[in-house]
Design an enzyme around this catalytic site. Structure first.
Site, PDB file in Angstrom:
ATOM      1  N   HIS A 217      32.734 -34.888  34.536  1.00  0.00           N
ATOM      2  CA  HIS A 217      32.740 -36.133  33.761  1.00  0.00           C
ATOM      3  C   HIS A 217      34.114 -36.806  33.727  1.00  0.00           C
ATOM      4  CE1 HIS A 217      28.736 -35.094  32.671  1.00  0.00           C
ATOM      5  NE2 HIS A 217      29.106 -34.017  32.008  1.00  0.00           N
TER       6      HIS A 217
ATOM      7  N   ASP B 149      24.471 -35.653  36.593  1.00  0.00           N
ATOM      8  CA  ASP B 149      25.602 -36.042  35.734  1.00  0.00           C
ATOM      9  C   ASP B 149      26.375 -37.210  36.345  1.00  0.00           C
ATOM     10  OD1 ASP B 149      25.176 -34.138  33.753  1.00  0.00           O
ATOM     11  OD2 ASP B 149      26.604 -32.692  34.598  1.00  0.00           O
TER      12      ASP B 149
HETATM   13 ZN   LIG Z   1      24.737 -32.483  32.537  1.00  0.00          ZN
END
Ligand SMILES: [Zn+2]
Length: 283
Positions: free
Chosen positions: A261, A238
């Protein structure tokens, strides 16, 4: 000189959107030098959305980019594959709100990109080299980028379930390391959150084929696991996808503790807020 790279030919994949649950067809196509990675929503007039950190709006359930009121969500796994395979210029066309989640990893996209072949562009590849450390914090979570000779990622996570516990992983970026150590790591979710996700109209495409499902101290689909520490590897996946929104490869050391994120995006905004933090160099 290292050249910018695009793909040699167009490839297409169809699958399910993780949150919307609808079928989406994705086409990856070559793009000219300097184009960068640009997404298009074919179902909404083809509006172009560059894959850049300043187009990111929502980050709670995946990284969402928007332009002129049009959004594309969960771009991070595809972006990780693009960055991991060192592709600079790419045109991504979707007929729905997210890329298909495929196997919930970045390997599915990497395989597709490798099928498309590589094409060197007649232009030098630039990188963003860290000149001083930048960091962001949110409670117990932290993410930083610091000067280093090579791009590397270190991440630590801690979850109050024996299925994950505390995990740490460190990787120096290369195409081989990405393909072998990071790309196969699947996304994961907690069963007790799935009802909530569905109540806010998300997670409709999550399944035991594309998401490691944690219930209490167990992983329900443990047979799908590819690494004992797959969860922290996925968090690095990610982070690689989110850092790809810098618009060029980074040269520096990424360190994250419980970061996600939102912090990843805040970190890039912090990096680019002061030109003394970085320099653009030809590779
Ligand atoms: Zn992910």
């Amino acid at each position: 000189m290292i050249s910018r790279t695009t793909i040699a030919r167009e490839v297409t994949a169809t699958g399910t959107a993780l949150h919307a649950g609808v079928a989406v067809t994705m086409t990856l196509a070559p793009a000219p030098a300097g184009h960068g990675v640009v997404f298009h929503r074919a179902d909404l007039g083809g509006v172009a959305i560059p894959a850049l950190y300043d187009r990111v709006g929502e980050t709670r359930l995946g990284t969402v980019i928007s332009q002129d009121g049009v959004s594309i969500g969960v771009i991070e796994h595809l972006m990780a594959a693009v960055a991991g395979l060192e592709i600079d210029d790419l045109c991504v066309t979707l007929d729905g709100p997210e890329p298909p989640i495929l196997d919930g990893d970045a390997l599915s996209y990497a395989v597709l990109l490798e099928q498309a072949g590589r094409k060197a562009q007649d232009a030098p590849r630039n990188a963003i080299r860290l000149l001083r450390e930048v960091w962001v914090e949110d409670g117990k979570a932290r993410a930083s980028l610091a000067p280093a000779d090579h791009l590397s990622y270190h991440l630590e996570i801690s979850f109050p379930t024996a299925a994950i516990g505390t995990q740490a992983f460190d990787v120096t970026a290369s195409r081989a390391a990405f393909l072998q150590q990071i790309a196969p790591a699947r996304t994961f979710g907690f069963l007790h959150e799935l009802d909530y996700l569905k109540s806010i109209d998300r997670g409709h495409g999550a399944s035991l084929e594309n998401t490691l499902a944690i219930q209490g101290d167990d992983v329900l689909n443990r047979d799908l696991m590819r690494f004992p520490d797959e969860f922290v590897r996925h968090k690095i996946l990610d982070a690689i996808g989110d850092m790809a929104l810098a618009g060029a490869p980074l040269i520096g050391r990424f360190e994250g503790t419980r970061s996600g994120h939102g912090l990843n995006n805040a970190l890039l905004r912090q990096l680019f807020s002061d030109p003394r933090n970085y320099e653009v160099v030809e590779l």
